[in-house]
Write a protein that holds these residues in place. Sequence first.
Motif, PDB file in Angstrom:
ATOM      1  N   GLN A   1       0.829  -1.197   0.000  1.00 16.52           N
ATOM      2  CA  GLN A   1       0.000   0.000   0.000  1.00 16.52           C
ATOM      3  C   GLN A   1       0.870   1.256   0.000  1.00 16.52           C
ATOM      4  N   GLU A   2       1.977   1.210   0.733  1.00 17.79           N
ATOM      5  CA  GLU A   2       2.930   2.333   0.719  1.00 17.79           C
ATOM      6  C   GLU A   2       3.459   2.563  -0.687  1.00 17.79           C
ATOM      7  N   ARG A   3       3.806   1.485  -1.369  1.00 25.27           N
ATOM      8  CA  ARG A   3       4.337   1.587  -2.734  1.00 25.27           C
ATOM      9  C   ARG A   3       3.318   2.221  -3.677  1.00 25.27           C
ATOM     10  N   MET A   4       2.053   1.866  -3.485  1.00 25.82           N
ATOM     11  CA  MET A   4       0.993   2.423  -4.333  1.00 25.82           C
ATOM     12  C   MET A   4       0.890   3.936  -4.137  1.00 25.82           C
ATOM     13  N   ILE A   5       0.868   4.341  -2.864  1.00 25.13           N
ATOM     14  CA  ILE A   5       0.777   5.769  -2.561  1.00 25.13           C
ATOM     15  C   ILE A   5       2.003   6.501  -3.089  1.00 25.13           C
ATOM     16  N   GLU A   6       3.160   5.906  -2.913  1.00 21.29           N
ATOM     17  CA  GLU A   6       4.406   6.501  -3.392  1.00 21.29           C
ATOM     18  C   GLU A   6       4.356   6.717  -4.897  1.00 21.29           C
ATOM     19  N   ALA A   7       3.833   5.740  -5.623  1.00 15.58           N
ATOM     20  CA  ALA A   7       3.749   5.830  -7.078  1.00 15.58           C
ATOM     21  C   ALA A   7       2.830   6.966  -7.518  1.00 15.58           C
ATOM     22  N   VAL A   8       1.685   7.101  -6.828  1.00 11.77           N
ATOM     23  CA  VAL A   8       0.735   8.153  -7.188  1.00 11.77           C
ATOM     24  C   VAL A   8       1.308   9.534  -6.879  1.00 11.77           C
ATOM     25  N   LEU A   9       1.902   9.693  -5.698  1.00  9.70           N
ATOM     26  CA  LEU A   9       2.481  10.980  -5.320  1.00  9.70           C
ATOM     27  C   LEU A   9       3.609  11.380  -6.260  1.00  9.70           C
ATOM     28  N   PHE A  10       4.401  10.420  -6.682  1.00 11.02           N
ATOM     29  CA  PHE A  10       5.522  10.703  -7.571  1.00 11.02           C
ATOM     30  C   PHE A  10       5.040  11.213  -8.928  1.00 11.02           C
ATOM     31  N   ALA A  11       3.907  10.700  -9.377  1.00 10.45           N
ATOM     32  CA  ALA A  11       3.407  11.061 -10.706  1.00 10.45           C
ATOM     33  C   ALA A  11       2.450  12.243 -10.700  1.00 10.45           C
ATOM     34  N   THR A  12       2.058  12.704  -9.498  1.00 12.94           N
ATOM     35  CA  THR A  12       1.074  13.784  -9.391  1.00 12.94           C
ATOM     36  C   THR A  12       1.753  15.082  -8.979  1.00 12.94           C
ATOM     37  N   SER A  13       1.550  16.128  -9.765  1.00 12.10           N
ATOM     38  CA  SER A  13       2.166  17.422  -9.446  1.00 12.10           C
ATOM     39  C   SER A  13       1.395  18.173  -8.371  1.00 12.10           C
ATOM     40  N   GLU A  14       0.079  17.965  -8.311  1.00 11.84           N
ATOM     41  CA  GLU A  14      -0.757  18.653  -7.339  1.00 11.84           C
ATOM     42  C   GLU A  14      -0.973  17.773  -6.108  1.00 11.84           C
ATOM     43  N   PRO A  15      -1.113  18.381  -4.920  1.00 12.38           N
ATOM     44  CA  PRO A  15      -1.396  17.592  -3.711  1.00 12.38           C
ATOM     45  C   PRO A  15      -2.658  16.766  -3.887  1.00 12.38           C
ATOM     46  N   ILE A  16      -2.659  15.595  -3.306  1.00 13.65           N
ATOM     47  CA  ILE A  16      -3.794  14.685  -3.442  1.00 13.65           C
ATOM     48  C   ILE A  16      -4.246  14.247  -2.055  1.00 13.65           C
ATOM     49  N   THR A  17      -5.548  14.149  -1.848  1.00 11.52           N
ATOM     50  CA  THR A  17      -6.089  13.818  -0.530  1.00 11.52           C
ATOM     51  C   THR A  17      -6.084  12.316  -0.285  1.00 11.52           C
ATOM     52  N   LEU A  18      -6.220  11.947   0.982  1.00 10.86           N
ATOM     53  CA  LEU A  18      -6.283  10.527   1.334  1.00 10.86           C
ATOM     54  C   LEU A  18      -7.505   9.864   0.703  1.00 10.86           C
ATOM     55  N   LYS A  19      -8.598  10.602   0.637  1.00 12.24           N
ATOM     56  CA  LYS A  19      -9.813  10.053   0.047  1.00 12.24           C
ATOM     57  C   LYS A  19      -9.595   9.736  -1.432  1.00 12.24           C
ATOM     58  N   GLU A  20      -8.898  10.635  -2.131  1.00 13.37           N
ATOM     59  CA  GLU A  20      -8.617  10.398  -3.544  1.00 13.37           C
ATOM     60  C   GLU A  20      -7.665   9.218  -3.715  1.00 13.37           C
ATOM     61  N   LEU A  21      -6.682   9.125  -2.836  1.00  7.98           N
ATOM     62  CA  LEU A  21      -5.743   8.002  -2.902  1.00  7.98           C
ATOM     63  C   LEU A  21      -6.466   6.680  -2.681  1.00  7.98           C
ATOM     64  N   GLU A  22      -7.319   6.659  -1.675  1.00  9.73           N
ATOM     65  CA  GLU A  22      -8.015   5.423  -1.329  1.00  9.73           C
ATOM     66  C   GLU A  22      -8.947   4.982  -2.446  1.00  9.73           C
ATOM     67  N   SER A  23      -9.505   5.957  -3.186  1.00 10.15           N
ATOM     68  CA  SER A  23     -10.407   5.606  -4.282  1.00 10.15           C
ATOM     69  C   SER A  23      -9.668   4.920  -5.428  1.00 10.15           C
ATOM     70  N   ARG A  24      -8.354   5.125  -5.501  1.00  9.61           N
ATOM     71  CA  ARG A  24      -7.564   4.498  -6.563  1.00  9.61           C
ATOM     72  C   ARG A  24      -6.985   3.153  -6.141  1.00  9.61           C
ATOM     73  N   MET A  25      -6.982   2.904  -4.848  1.00  8.03           N
ATOM     74  CA  MET A  25      -6.355   1.694  -4.323  1.00  8.03           C
ATOM     75  C   MET A  25      -7.352   0.546  -4.207  1.00  8.03           C
ATOM     76  N   PRO A  26      -6.860  -0.689  -4.121  1.00  5.07           N
ATOM     77  CA  PRO A  26      -7.751  -1.846  -3.993  1.00  5.07           C
ATOM     78  C   PRO A  26      -8.633  -1.766  -2.754  1.00  5.07           C
ATOM     79  N   HIS A  27      -9.705  -2.502  -2.792  1.00  6.97           N
ATOM     80  CA  HIS A  27     -10.661  -2.528  -1.681  1.00  6.97           C
ATOM     81  C   HIS A  27      -9.968  -2.944  -0.386  1.00  6.97           C
ATOM     82  N   GLY A  28     -10.290  -2.241   0.693  1.00  7.07           N
ATOM     83  CA  GLY A  28      -9.757  -2.597   1.995  1.00  7.07           C
ATOM     84  C   GLY A  28      -8.479  -1.894   2.383  1.00  7.07           C
TER      85      GLY A  28
END
Length: 218
Positions: A21-48
């Motif tokens: 899960q850390e790796r997933m968040i790291e990948a999204v943050l690395f590719a996103t120029s604008e700050p992203i919320t936890l809710k947005e991150l969770e919506s992209r991640m697998p269930h649970g």
Amino acid sequence: MAEDIEEQEESLFEAPPMAEQERMIEAVLFATSEPITLKELESRMPHGCDAGEAMVHLRKRYEGRGVQVVRVGDGYAMRTAADLGFLMQKETVEVRKLSRAAIETLAIIAYHQPVTRAEIEEIRGVSVSRGTVDQLLELEWIRFGRRKMTPGRPVTFVVTQGFLDHFGLENARDLPGLKELRAAGLLENRPPPGTMPLLGDGEDEEESTEGQSELFED
């Protein structure tokens, strides 16, 4: 056979290990120029998945590194460590400085948000031109806030996440206080009679809004 099918069905709904899960968040943050919320991150991640817990671990892992995971408003982003900012100076694009009116208006909004145009004019002691507000809106450093529950329902202004990000602030409460500004020599003049102070009470209420605006000139 039935047990194998049940195990496969359970695995479909089982959250990945926290390290993944850390790796997933790291990948999204690395590719996103604008700050992203936890809710947005969770919506992209697998269930649970628990983006909040994964973020805590990820930020700890980046402590002391050249790139850090910082909080900006309600979102998170990867940013160069503050003490290494000098390495990026050659890459910095020099922009035109804001007018004094725009600087004062921005400072008032930052310290008084949500604030109406009439309140800004009362604090400054002069009218605020439409061009000044438009410039700040175009820079995306301020935005329209909720309407005030007063006659006419005037619209208010608040600073944006982009403003916080630009000045390295987690939220508006991190803005320097009057004592810090005075210690830095930014509060030397007193406001004209009848103007309102930016913040504080007692003796601090007499400090000048003019000095506080200099905070944003650098």
